[in-house]
Design a protein around this motif. Sequence first.
Motif, PDB file in Angstrom:
ATOM      1  N   SER A  61       0.817  -1.217   0.000  1.00 60.08           N
ATOM      2  CA  SER A  61       0.000   0.000   0.000  1.00 60.08           C
ATOM      3  C   SER A  61       0.845   1.258   0.000  1.00 60.08           C
ATOM      4  O   SER A  61       0.480   2.263  -0.604  1.00 60.08           O
ATOM      5  N   GLY A  62       1.966   1.219   0.720  1.00 60.97           N
ATOM      6  CA  GLY A  62       2.819   2.404   0.825  1.00 60.97           C
ATOM      7  C   GLY A  62       2.383   3.363   1.912  1.00 60.97           C
ATOM      8  O   GLY A  62       3.067   4.352   2.192  1.00 60.97           O
ATOM      9  N   ARG A  63       1.226   3.079   2.521  1.00 56.63           N
ATOM     10  CA  ARG A  63       0.719   3.930   3.601  1.00 56.63           C
ATOM     11  C   ARG A  63      -0.142   3.086   4.541  1.00 56.63           C
ATOM     12  O   ARG A  63      -1.263   3.446   4.905  1.00 56.63           O
ATOM     13  N   GLY A  64       0.375   1.946   4.904  1.00 59.97           N
ATOM     14  CA  GLY A  64      -0.390   1.010   5.714  1.00 59.97           C
ATOM     15  C   GLY A  64      -0.733   1.546   7.092  1.00 59.97           C
ATOM     16  O   GLY A  64       0.042   2.275   7.716  1.00 59.97           O
ATOM     17  N   ALA A 106      -6.400   6.161  10.715  1.00 56.44           N
ATOM     18  CA  ALA A 106      -6.205   5.735   9.330  1.00 56.44           C
ATOM     19  C   ALA A 106      -5.996   6.898   8.372  1.00 56.44           C
ATOM     20  O   ALA A 106      -5.595   6.687   7.227  1.00 56.44           O
ATOM     21  N   SER A 107      -6.259   8.107   8.829  1.00 49.06           N
ATOM     22  CA  SER A 107      -6.244   9.268   7.949  1.00 49.06           C
ATOM     23  C   SER A 107      -4.827   9.775   7.700  1.00 49.06           C
ATOM     24  O   SER A 107      -3.876   9.470   8.419  1.00 49.06           O
ATOM     25  N   SER A 121      -0.598  10.531   9.899  1.00 46.87           N
ATOM     26  CA  SER A 121       0.537   9.836   9.285  1.00 46.87           C
ATOM     27  C   SER A 121       1.790   9.878  10.153  1.00 46.87           C
ATOM     28  O   SER A 121       2.675   9.028   9.997  1.00 46.87           O
ATOM     29  N   PHE A 122       1.878  10.830  11.077  1.00 49.62           N
ATOM     30  CA  PHE A 122       3.050  10.967  11.958  1.00 49.62           C
ATOM     31  C   PHE A 122       2.737  10.488  13.371  1.00 49.62           C
ATOM     32  O   PHE A 122       3.433  10.797  14.327  1.00 49.62           O
ATOM     33  N   VAL A 123       1.651   9.703  13.499  1.00 50.52           N
ATOM     34  CA  VAL A 123       1.224   9.175  14.797  1.00 50.52           C
ATOM     35  C   VAL A 123       1.350   7.662  14.766  1.00 50.52           C
ATOM     36  O   VAL A 123       0.699   6.994  13.965  1.00 50.52           O
TER      37      VAL A 123
END
Length: 259
Positions: free
Chosen positions: A133-136, A229-230, A234-236
């Motif tokens: 996915s690249g952003r799991g 998930a948002s 992304s930095f959490v």
Amino acid sequence: MKQTSDSMNVLVTGGSQGIGLGIAEVFAAAGAQVAIAGRNPAKLEKARARLAELGATVATIVADVADRRSCTRMAAEAEELLGGLDVLCANAGIYPEQTLEQITPAELNDVFATNVHGMIFSVQACLDALTRSGRGRIVVTSSITGPTTGFPGLSHYGASKAAQLGFVRSAALELAARKITVNAVLPGSIRTEGLDGLGTDTIARMESCIPQRRLGATTDIGHAALYFASEGASFVTGQTLTVDGGQTLPEVPDAVVSA
């Protein structure tokens, strides 16, 4: 504000009822493609029909997270049905009540097989797809019971929920290089099907312990999962979010202020 996109693919374990169904509802309403997994085909179909009434289309997968091979198949089906996998909501769990002195080895094994082993098996099965996915995102449904509070008759359940948080922190370290975040939601008292037979007096007593004077909705947990998930999260990673209406705040019962 919309927190997700139409291209987000989400698998929710234990998604046929209770909190899992609420999570699925929130993600579907936000435009995600959702698959729900559970052990009971009839319950899965009932959940699918309910979500369809709300305008959501979800895929269903029969799987038992306590069985590692079943999890492998579940992950493969989810990726195929959805066209990829970006988010795993590891939500499946059981909470049988039993006094400490009466807990049998079989009961203890059952709780840990689903709540802890099942969580780990689900994550392991989905790792490759989440990496692609690249952003799991991995969102674990834990509880205030165990990590924060206790409840008579739930010592084995509480232990399993505390164990989940130990997993979340270490897994977050291992998976950061794969661009996968791992976080947990800690629900308080949530209005699910399991409470329907308790009666109005018992529900009222439960609500009296909560500063907001209400039980949480399953969708309250869904919105917390959606945040993790948002892109905004992304930095959490390796974190927990308690969603309990203030239930764990009072030092004493009298600190809950009446309206």
